[in-house]
Scaffold this active site. Structure first.
Site, PDB file in Angstrom:
ATOM      1  N   LYS A  49      52.245 -11.294  32.908  1.00 53.83           N
ATOM      2  CA  LYS A  49      51.488 -12.159  33.823  1.00 53.83           C
ATOM      3  C   LYS A  49      52.711 -12.885  34.571  1.00 53.83           C
ATOM      4  O   LYS A  49      53.445 -13.635  33.901  1.00 53.83           O
ATOM      5  CB  LYS A  49      50.442 -13.152  33.303  1.00 53.83           C
ATOM      6  CG  LYS A  49      49.592 -12.254  32.332  1.00 53.83           C
ATOM      7  CD  LYS A  49      48.868 -11.227  32.985  1.00 53.83           C
ATOM      8  CE  LYS A  49      48.031 -10.338  32.091  1.00 53.83           C
ATOM      9  NZ  LYS A  49      47.353  -9.223  32.899  1.00 53.83           N
ATOM     10  N   GLU A 106      50.537  -5.595  39.763  1.00 53.92           N
ATOM     11  CA  GLU A 106      49.108  -5.523  39.740  1.00 53.92           C
ATOM     12  C   GLU A 106      48.581  -6.536  40.510  1.00 53.92           C
ATOM     13  O   GLU A 106      48.970  -7.900  40.251  1.00 53.92           O
ATOM     14  CB  GLU A 106      48.600  -5.588  38.340  1.00 53.92           C
ATOM     15  CG  GLU A 106      47.101  -5.309  38.307  1.00 53.92           C
ATOM     16  CD  GLU A 106      46.721  -4.669  37.080  1.00 53.92           C
ATOM     17  OE1 GLU A 106      46.967  -3.429  36.902  1.00 53.92           O
ATOM     18  OE2 GLU A 106      46.037  -5.330  36.187  1.00 53.92           O
ATOM     19  N   LYS A 157      38.059  -1.880  35.411  1.00 55.85           N
ATOM     20  CA  LYS A 157      37.449  -3.049  34.516  1.00 55.85           C
ATOM     21  C   LYS A 157      36.044  -2.782  34.243  1.00 55.85           C
ATOM     22  O   LYS A 157      35.187  -3.027  35.114  1.00 55.85           O
ATOM     23  CB  LYS A 157      37.804  -4.554  34.711  1.00 55.85           C
ATOM     24  CG  LYS A 157      39.145  -4.703  34.762  1.00 55.85           C
ATOM     25  CD  LYS A 157      39.532  -5.431  33.137  1.00 55.85           C
ATOM     26  CE  LYS A 157      41.192  -5.715  33.331  1.00 55.85           C
ATOM     27  NZ  LYS A 157      41.655  -6.590  34.188  1.00 55.85           N
TER      28      LYS A 157
HETATM   29 MG    MG Z   1      45.212  -7.174  35.696  1.00 58.35          MG
END
Ligand code: MG
Length: 369
Positions: free
Chosen positions: A165, A218, A265
Site C-alpha cells: 500500500k 494498482e 472484488k
Molecule cells: Mg487494491
C-alpha cells in the site's frame, strides 16, 4: 426447488493488527461481517458472506449489507436458487445498485447450485484448474523499513506476492518503492496499490520516477477518467481495482486500453454471477486478473478461490486471504486455507464450507415464506 428461509447473522471479525491504508488515511481494527443462510424446501442449505473492508474504503458498510438483504429478501423468497440469472434479475429490479448487498445472496445460491450438481462452484463456473492461487499479502503503509519487516513476516509463511500500500507523500512513496524493490527476492512479486489516493500529477510523478523497476501500480488514481489521463504519459503496468464495479466499467477499461490487469472484488461487483462475466471479458481481451474479496472470513476467501481457480494460470495473478489477518475463525479447519502462500479449493460440492453456527450466535433477522 424454492428458497423458503433466509437467516442473517452479524459477527465482528477483529484484525490481529490495526490496519493502515494509503498513507495512514484509514485505520481500522475490526470488520463488521454479515453471514447469510438460505434454506430451500428440499432441505439444501447455502451460505453467503458480506464483509466490507471497513466503512471508508468503498461505498459499503456492514449495516448496509443487512439493510440491503432486508429489502431484497422478498424478491428472492420462493424463487429457485439454481436459476441464478432469475435471482440476479429479481434483485436488480427490486433494488438497483447496492451490489455489495446482493453478493451474499448470490454466493449462497451458487453454493446450493453446486451442491445440487454435485460439483464445486469452480466446476459449475466453467471448470477448476488443478493449481491453487498465489495469495498476495497486504502490506499496510508505513516507513520503508517497517514495510519490509512486514514483507519478511509473510515471506516466512511462504508468500511470494505482496500488495504494497502506497499513496500520499510522493517523495516517501518513491523511497518506499525503491527500497522494497532493491530488497525484493528472486521469484518474489510486489505490486504497489495506491487505492485511488494519488492525484493525477502525483501518480505521474511517482510512476515515472520508478519506471526503471517495471513495477505494477494498482488503482493509482480515483476514477476511470483519471486513469485515462495518466495512462498515456506513464510506462508502468496498471491494475484497475476500485473503479471496476460493473461489466460496463470493464468495457470502458478495455475500449480505453487503460489496464493490463483488473482486480475483481466479488462483493464490489455483486457476486459470482456478475464477476464471471467480467472474468470472461478480461480473458477475451488478454487482461490478467486478481480475484479477491473485500475482506471477511474463510467463507469469503473460499468463494474467491473458486472463481480464481477457473482462470488459466497465465492470466491468474493472485488472490488475497483475509483469514490470515483475523483473530476469529468461523469454520475452524474447513474451507480454502492459506497454505505456503497459496489458496486452493477442492472438488467438494458447492462452496465446500459452512460456518460453525454456534460461533455466529442467533440470527439478527429471519425472512421466510
Ligand atoms: Mg487494491
Amino acid at each position: 426447488m424454492k428458497i423458503k428461509k433466509i437467516s442473517v447473522y452479524q459477527l465482528d471479525l477483529p484484525l490481529s493488527e490495526p490496519y493502515y491504508l494509503s498513507g495512514g488515511r484509514l485505520k481500522f481494527e475490526s470488520l463488521d461481517a454479515t453471514f447469510l443462510k438460505i434454506e430451500t424446501d428440499l432441505g439444501i442449505v447455502g451460505w453467503g458472506e458480506g464483509t466490507p473492508w471497513g466503512n471508508t474504503y468503498l461505498p459499503a458498510h456492514g449495516p448496509g449489507v443487512r439493510a440491503g438483504i432486508e429489502t431484497l429478501s422478498s424478491s428472492v423468497l420462493g424463487l429457485d436458487p439454481c436459476k441464478i440469472h432469475h435471482i440476479e434479475r429479481a434483485m436488480d429490479i427490486c433494488l438497483p445498485g447496492h451490489l455489495y448487498a446482493k453478493a451474499p445472496i448470490d454466493m449462497a445460491c451458487w453454493d446450493i447450485w453446486g451442491q445440487v450438481c454435485g460439483r464445486s462452484i469452480a466446476d459449475v463456473l466453467g471448470g477448476r484448474y488443478e493449481n491453487g492461487t498465489l495469495i498476495a499479502s497486504s502490506i499496510s503503509t508505513g516507513t520503508p523499513e517497517r514495510m519490509l519487516a512486514l514483507i519478511k513476516k509473510y515471506r516466512e509463511q511462504g508468500y511470494k506476492l505482496h500488495s504494497v500500500k502506497v499513496g500520499g507523500d510522493t517523495e516517501l512513496d518513491i523511497q518506499r518503492i525503491r527500497y522494497l524493490e532493491e530488497n525484493r527476492q528472486p521469484g518474489e512479486k510486489l505490486f504497489y496499490d495506491a487505492n485511488r489516493s494519488w492525484t493525477r500529477s502525483e501518480a505521474i510523478t511517482v510512476m515515472n520516477a520508478v519506471s526503471d523497476f517495471n513495477a505494477t501500480f494498482e488503482q493509482p488514481v480515483e476514477t476511470i477518467e483519471d486513469l485515462s489521463a495518466v495512462r498515456p504519459i506513464t510506462q508502468s503496468s496498471i491494475s484497475v481495482d476500485e473503479s471496476l464495479h460493473t461489466i460496463l466499467d470493464m468495457m470502458r477499461i478495455i475500449s480505453g486500453n487503460l489496464a493490463e490487469i483488473v482486480n475483481i472484488k466479488l462483493n464490489r461487483v455483486g457476486g459470482l454471477t456478475k464477476a464471471r462475466r467480467i472474468r470472461d471479458l478480461a480473458l477475451a481481451n488478454g487482461i490478467q486478473c486478481y480475484v479477491m474479496a473485500t475482506g471477511g472470513s474463510v467463507l469469503a476467501d473460499t468463494e474467491v478461490a473458486h472463481l480464481a481457480q477457473t482462470i488459466p494460470q497465465e492470466f491468474r495473478l493472485g488472490t488475497w486471504a483475509c483469514q490470515d489477518m483475523l483473530t476469529v475463525d468461523v469454520a475452524p479447519g474447513r474451507g480454502a486455507r492459506s497454505v505456503d502462500g497459496v489458496l486452493a479449493v477442492d472438488d467438494t460440492p458447492g462452496l465446500g464450507v459452512a460456518p460453525d453456527e454456534d460461533l455466529l450466535g442467533s440470527p439478527v433477522a429471519v425472512y421466510e415464506i
